[in-house]
Design an enzyme around this catalytic site. Sequence first.
Site, PDB file in Angstrom:
ATOM      1  N   GLY A  10       0.831  -1.204   0.000  1.00  0.00           N
ATOM      2  CA  GLY A  10       0.000   0.000   0.000  1.00  0.00           C
ATOM      3  C   GLY A  10       0.857   1.243   0.000  1.00  0.00           C
ATOM      4  O   GLY A  10       1.707   1.422  -0.862  1.00  0.00           O
ATOM      5  N   SER A  36      -0.267  -5.262   4.135  1.00  0.00           N
ATOM      6  CA  SER A  36      -0.224  -5.803   5.484  1.00  0.00           C
ATOM      7  C   SER A  36      -0.514  -4.710   6.499  1.00  0.00           C
ATOM      8  O   SER A  36      -0.035  -3.580   6.363  1.00  0.00           O
ATOM      9  CB  SER A  36       1.155  -6.409   5.761  1.00  0.00           C
ATOM     10  OG  SER A  36       1.268  -6.775   7.123  1.00  0.00           O
ATOM     11  N   VAL A  44       7.691   9.319   4.590  1.00  0.00           N
ATOM     12  CA  VAL A  44       8.277  10.646   4.789  1.00  0.00           C
ATOM     13  C   VAL A  44       8.344  11.430   3.477  1.00  0.00           C
ATOM     14  O   VAL A  44       8.800  12.561   3.455  1.00  0.00           O
ATOM     15  CB  VAL A  44       9.702  10.552   5.398  1.00  0.00           C
ATOM     16  CG1 VAL A  44       9.647   9.895   6.755  1.00  0.00           C
ATOM     17  CG2 VAL A  44      10.648   9.794   4.469  1.00  0.00           C
ATOM     18  N   LYS A  75       4.179  24.308  -2.714  1.00  0.00           N
ATOM     19  CA  LYS A  75       5.642  24.334  -2.831  1.00  0.00           C
ATOM     20  C   LYS A  75       5.994  25.008  -4.151  1.00  0.00           C
ATOM     21  O   LYS A  75       5.709  24.473  -5.217  1.00  0.00           O
ATOM     22  CB  LYS A  75       6.211  22.914  -2.783  1.00  0.00           C
ATOM     23  CG  LYS A  75       7.696  22.841  -3.100  1.00  0.00           C
ATOM     24  CD  LYS A  75       8.146  21.398  -3.248  1.00  0.00           C
ATOM     25  CE  LYS A  75       9.569  21.339  -3.791  1.00  0.00           C
ATOM     26  NZ  LYS A  75       9.999  19.944  -4.035  1.00  0.00           N
ATOM     27  N   PRO A  93      13.469  27.415  -8.407  1.00  0.00           N
ATOM     28  CA  PRO A  93      12.017  27.605  -8.492  1.00  0.00           C
ATOM     29  C   PRO A  93      11.375  26.795  -9.619  1.00  0.00           C
ATOM     30  O   PRO A  93      12.048  26.326 -10.535  1.00  0.00           O
ATOM     31  CB  PRO A  93      11.901  29.101  -8.798  1.00  0.00           C
ATOM     32  CG  PRO A  93      13.101  29.363  -9.666  1.00  0.00           C
ATOM     33  CD  PRO A  93      14.201  28.447  -9.174  1.00  0.00           C
ATOM     34  N   THR A 361      12.074  13.661  -5.753  1.00  0.00           N
ATOM     35  CA  THR A 361      11.752  12.882  -6.948  1.00  0.00           C
ATOM     36  C   THR A 361      11.070  11.556  -6.666  1.00  0.00           C
ATOM     37  O   THR A 361      10.662  10.876  -7.604  1.00  0.00           O
ATOM     38  CB  THR A 361      13.021  12.614  -7.773  1.00  0.00           C
ATOM     39  OG1 THR A 361      14.007  11.998  -6.936  1.00  0.00           O
ATOM     40  CG2 THR A 361      13.574  13.899  -8.355  1.00  0.00           C
ATOM     41  N   GLY A 362      10.939  11.158  -5.392  1.00  0.00           N
ATOM     42  CA  GLY A 362      10.347   9.851  -5.092  1.00  0.00           C
ATOM     43  C   GLY A 362       8.946   9.695  -5.658  1.00  0.00           C
ATOM     44  O   GLY A 362       8.631   8.693  -6.313  1.00  0.00           O
ATOM     45  N   TYR A 454      17.781  12.441 -22.262  1.00  0.00           N
ATOM     46  CA  TYR A 454      16.479  11.781 -22.207  1.00  0.00           C
ATOM     47  C   TYR A 454      15.603  12.438 -21.137  1.00  0.00           C
ATOM     48  O   TYR A 454      16.098  13.027 -20.171  1.00  0.00           O
ATOM     49  CB  TYR A 454      16.627  10.286 -21.891  1.00  0.00           C
ATOM     50  CG  TYR A 454      17.488   9.549 -22.881  1.00  0.00           C
ATOM     51  CD1 TYR A 454      16.995   9.190 -24.134  1.00  0.00           C
ATOM     52  CD2 TYR A 454      18.806   9.222 -22.568  1.00  0.00           C
ATOM     53  CE1 TYR A 454      17.792   8.519 -25.049  1.00  0.00           C
ATOM     54  CE2 TYR A 454      19.614   8.557 -23.474  1.00  0.00           C
ATOM     55  CZ  TYR A 454      19.101   8.210 -24.716  1.00  0.00           C
ATOM     56  OH  TYR A 454      19.886   7.551 -25.625  1.00  0.00           O
ATOM     57  N   TYR A 455      14.303  12.298 -21.294  1.00  0.00           N
ATOM     58  CA  TYR A 455      13.364  12.883 -20.334  1.00  0.00           C
ATOM     59  C   TYR A 455      13.662  12.380 -18.925  1.00  0.00           C
ATOM     60  O   TYR A 455      13.781  11.170 -18.688  1.00  0.00           O
ATOM     61  CB  TYR A 455      11.922  12.532 -20.712  1.00  0.00           C
ATOM     62  CG  TYR A 455      10.928  13.003 -19.669  1.00  0.00           C
ATOM     63  CD1 TYR A 455      10.563  14.343 -19.588  1.00  0.00           C
ATOM     64  CD2 TYR A 455      10.388  12.116 -18.735  1.00  0.00           C
ATOM     65  CE1 TYR A 455       9.677  14.785 -18.616  1.00  0.00           C
ATOM     66  CE2 TYR A 455       9.503  12.552 -17.768  1.00  0.00           C
ATOM     67  CZ  TYR A 455       9.141  13.881 -17.702  1.00  0.00           C
ATOM     68  OH  TYR A 455       8.286  14.318 -16.740  1.00  0.00           O
TER      69      TYR A 455
END
Length: 530
Positions: A10, A36, A44, A75, A93, A361-362, A454-455
């Site tokens: 999850g 679970s 975080v 943000k 920015p 970036t997570g 690359y992107y």
Amino acid sequence: MAKSVVVVGGGTAGWMTASYLRAAFGDRVDVTLVESKNVSSIGVGEATFSTVRHFFDYLGLDEREWMPECQATYKLAIRFENWREKGKHFYHPFERLRVVDGFPLTDWWLHTKPGDRFDKDCFLIASLCDAKSSPRYLDGALFEQDFAEDGGDGRTFRTTLTEQSTQFPYAYHFDATLLAKYLTKYSTDRGVRHVLDDVLDVCLDERGWISHVVTKEHGELHGDLFVDCTGFRGMLLNQALSEPFQSYQDTLPNDSAVALRVPVDMAERGLRPCTTATAQDAGWIWTIPLFGRIGTGYVYASDYTTPEEAERTLREFVGPEAADLEANHIRMRIGRSERSWVNNCVAVGLSSGFVEPLESTGIFFIQNAIEQLVKHFPGAGEADWSTLRHSYNRQVGHVMDGVREFLVLHYYAAARDDNQYWKDTKTRPLPDGLAERIEQWQAKLPDTESVFPYYHGFEPYSYTAMLLGLGGVPVQAPPTLALFDDSAATKELQLVRDQAEQLVSRLPSQYEYFAHLHGLPPEQRSTRVR
């Protein structure tokens, strides 16, 4: 055609995946999520960048509804403190550079040097962050700039990351646990099956594909496609399917974090509309302001400090408000799986890969993976699966490798060198191609032809902002500008300053905006900033 998907795990990754698949395919694909109740998520990852708006738009979610439920705030940038030298800060920015006579404003800034703050001279957003301004007025209108919020073309279709043709001026901070809870309800209300159980085993067929997972109380869960959202464990991809992991530790040594959730009086403190990254002796500390608390943590390299020392540093940084709060220690796996899609298993989130949280970036990796899965969703024939897997893995790999290169630049280009940790950032090996690019940027600031090809979510202006702000790599204005009349550029630089001053005077503070959105009484909507 794959008709059923089983999401294992999850948290943010699992519920973003389940909700997006449901929004994309409706009831044409069965989606089951098993998680679970005994395994907590990392939880975080509370900062994002501006492309995340495509995710919420795709689901049809209005930020005025979901943001209060998730204690979310805006943000507009990342504020880097002490990376150049102690006591100095600058902003990266969400704002593209203006162009005058074919040259970005930063080129003209280097040429004319109107001030010592490139970010405030070339971007509007730096001033808004310093003033703790909201990007929206109390009536919900977005501040005046060149972005048309609905795309400007009256479109009625949904968009994804790769269609972003303009720069949206903000991202979000949110409580990741509350967002997962919000998406759980969204998903289950729309038919996603939610199984709360422990997965005991992953069973493969004669081809090496996953046939089913075995749960403790619900028996076998079968599917055509399995999505591994089990975090750093990689229960399906890395453990059951033995997919190798490609470490980035040689270039990015930060491998640990300690985090705190700090309740604070935001009316007293104010809400700065940015994530703050404050350099430390063995890494950096993030500060993420939510509506009601601060999320903060020390990302560090275990070769340079201990968990105990890192926790002590974080508590001293936070101050008295950190007393008696429980610290969450996290060991991070930095790098990526060689392939994120193997056979009929796709890894999304930390099981796919993670490049430390410096540029938030997570969640971008999660969003990109989900969008690409929908675009590569497999048909009936195994040959189709093979071709689609290869295309998917190439795109996802490029995204993570590109972000790795951008983050390595942060450390290499930082002028700070006051201890061994910061000295070593200048001598570590660089990813292939980066040394050549840095040499080119010293003569000509980054453009579309000279950044990672690359992107990967970051545009040339982001590289320029980091080079100018970090100060450890010498750069120069194009020599050709000496042959130009700079009057138009001087006028544009002054216009940026004038527009920023006007916006700061007109926009509400970020606290005032969210106090209004949360329905607080008028007497509680103003800040009592110390």
